[in-house]
Design an enzyme around this catalytic site. Structure first.
Site, PDB file in Angstrom:
ATOM      1  N   ASP A 116      -4.699 -12.900   3.405  1.00 47.30           N
ATOM      2  CA  ASP A 116      -6.292 -12.482   4.060  1.00 47.30           C
ATOM      3  C   ASP A 116      -7.153 -12.729   3.109  1.00 47.30           C
ATOM      4  O   ASP A 116      -8.182 -12.011   3.582  1.00 47.30           O
ATOM      5  CB  ASP A 116      -5.585 -11.041   4.067  1.00 47.30           C
ATOM      6  CG  ASP A 116      -5.081  -9.864   3.494  1.00 47.30           C
ATOM      7  OD1 ASP A 116      -4.976 -10.739   2.672  1.00 47.30           O
ATOM      8  OD2 ASP A 116      -4.419  -8.942   3.471  1.00 47.30           O
TER       9      ASP A 116
ATOM     10  N   HIS B 141       0.986  -1.385   0.054  1.00 46.91           N
ATOM     11  CA  HIS B 141       0.007   0.144  -0.351  1.00 46.91           C
ATOM     12  C   HIS B 141       0.739   1.611   0.186  1.00 46.91           C
ATOM     13  O   HIS B 141       0.674   2.499  -0.281  1.00 46.91           O
ATOM     14  CB  HIS B 141      -0.528   0.073   1.258  1.00 46.91           C
ATOM     15  CG  HIS B 141      -2.008  -0.774   1.117  1.00 46.91           C
ATOM     16  ND1 HIS B 141      -2.663  -1.131   0.179  1.00 46.91           N
ATOM     17  CD2 HIS B 141      -2.257  -2.562   2.681  1.00 46.91           C
ATOM     18  CE1 HIS B 141      -3.633  -1.858   1.003  1.00 46.91           C
ATOM     19  NE2 HIS B 141      -3.167  -2.867   1.227  1.00 46.91           N
TER      20      HIS B 141
ATOM     21  N   ASP C 204      -2.656 -11.201  -2.141  1.00 51.40           N
ATOM     22  CA  ASP C 204      -3.498 -10.326  -0.895  1.00 51.40           C
ATOM     23  C   ASP C 204      -4.575  -9.721  -1.655  1.00 51.40           C
ATOM     24  O   ASP C 204      -4.699  -9.351  -2.803  1.00 51.40           O
ATOM     25  CB  ASP C 204      -3.152  -8.957  -0.680  1.00 51.40           C
ATOM     26  CG  ASP C 204      -2.996  -8.157   0.823  1.00 51.40           C
ATOM     27  OD1 ASP C 204      -1.959  -8.804   1.675  1.00 51.40           O
ATOM     28  OD2 ASP C 204      -3.906  -7.656   0.713  1.00 51.40           O
TER      29      ASP C 204
ATOM     30  N   HIS D 167      -6.129  -6.976  -0.457  1.00 47.26           N
ATOM     31  CA  HIS D 167      -6.967  -5.646  -1.046  1.00 47.26           C
ATOM     32  C   HIS D 167      -5.554  -5.710  -2.320  1.00 47.26           C
ATOM     33  O   HIS D 167      -4.630  -6.163  -2.311  1.00 47.26           O
ATOM     34  CB  HIS D 167      -5.886  -5.210   0.618  1.00 47.26           C
ATOM     35  CG  HIS D 167      -6.345  -4.943   1.612  1.00 47.26           C
ATOM     36  ND1 HIS D 167      -5.776  -6.001   2.534  1.00 47.26           N
ATOM     37  CD2 HIS D 167      -8.130  -4.926   1.868  1.00 47.26           C
ATOM     38  CE1 HIS D 167      -7.177  -6.342   4.000  1.00 47.26           C
ATOM     39  NE2 HIS D 167      -8.008  -5.836   3.388  1.00 47.26           N
TER      40      HIS D 167
HETATM   41 ZN   LIG Z   1      -4.251  -6.986   2.464  1.00 47.46          ZN
END
Ligand SMILES: [Zn+2]
Length: 305
Positions: A243, A123, A160, A162
């Site tokens: 995740d 991120h 991931d 996200h």
């Molecule tokens: Zn994540």
């Protein structure tokens, strides 16, 4: 196969109750201590050089992160992203692990490497810490491969749950890097729409909440893996977040540890076809300790085969 980690990565502590806790890495390292992983070549991660960090981050941002670790307690960089006294050192070692692992596989000292590090990275943008991330570890590794090893095609696969907005942001105008990502949508950070294609070097596949193993595998088989294959990467990097597991508290995909073993084996096959088998994977998210541990172990076992 090499395993890169560093004690500082266990000391970075965003504070009580924070999901990105030192217990995550303790659990993974304990799992990788078992007999089936005895042949892993364990390497202490070096610090990333300032040059390596500045290939993907603004110099002022690098300086700010390195100066921001508090003497005690925690300092908050954004709503979710905090630094403790060990955090600058951990961030240097996390990014340094990926750069060193890239050197190791390109200098043929190993075929594959897993960087068991934190803070995670995908991120972090060129000038912004966010989503638990300080330096963008996988981006540092990719830029290092371009600049130091003269590669022309480096692929990053990000599974991931996200979207890796920081990695995308850093390479959106860099055709030598292909970024492919599956991620839940809607979900933090809100980017990663299918229409975000960069200079033709981004493939984003958003998945609705509750997507399970079968649809996840079909999506990779039909869309993301063919794109990786067509790019013929000389090196494959992986943003390995776990995740998307059904037990994860931060998202609603429904994967199992077996799905990570399956996808990792597919990625290794592509690396064998085009990249001399070279894969460097680095830990991103994963917040249910049992799911994280079994998933990361399945991923590492598949990288070793
Ligand atoms: Zn994540």
């Amino acid at each position: 196969m090499r395993l890169y980690t560093h004690p500082a990565c266990l000391q970075h502590d965003p504070g009580p109750g924070h999901p990105e806790s030192p217990a995550r890495l303790h659990a993974i390292l304990a799992a990788l201590d078992r007999d089936r992983f005895a042949t892993l070549d364990r390497i202490e991660a070096p610090r990333a050089s300032i040059d390596a960090l500045e290939r993907v981050h603004d110099p002022a941002y690098v300086a700010r992160i390195l100066a921001s670790a508090p003497v005690d307690g925690v300092v908050r960089l954004d709503e979710d992203t905090l630094m403790s006294p060990a955090s600058a050192e951990a961030a240097l070692r996390a990014a340094g692990a990926v750069a060193a692992a890239v050197d190791a596989v390109l200098n043929e000292r190993a075929s594959r490497a897993f960087c068991a590090v934190r803070p995670p990275g995908h991120h972090a943008t060129a000038d912004q810490a966010m989503g638990f991330c300080l330096f963008n570890n996988v981006a540092v590794g990719a830029a290092h491969a371009l600049a130091e090893h003269g590669l022309e095609r480096v692929a990053i696969a990000d599974f991931d749950v996200h979207h890796g907005n920081g990695t995308q942001d850093i390479f959106a105008r860099e055709p030598r890097v292909l970024f492919v990502s599956s991620h839940q949508s809607p979900l933090y950070p809100g980017t990663g729409g299918a229409d975000e294609t960069g200079v033709g070097n981004l493939l984003n596949v958003p998945l609705p909440p509750q997507t399970g193993s079968r649809a996840f595998r079909e999506t990779w088989e039909e869309r993301l893996l063919p794109r990786l294959d067509a790019f013929r990467p000389q090196l494959l990097l992986v943003s390995a977040g776990f995740d998307a597991h059904r037990a994860d508290p931060l998202a609603q995909l429904q994967l199992d540890a077996d799905d990570y073993a399956w996808l990792t084996a597919q990625l290794v096959d592509i690396a064998r076809l085009h990249a001399g088998g070279r894969v460097v994977s680095t830990l991103e998210g994963g917040y249910d300790l049992d799911a994280l541990t079994t998933s990361a172990a399945a991923h590492v076992a598949a990288l070793m085969s």
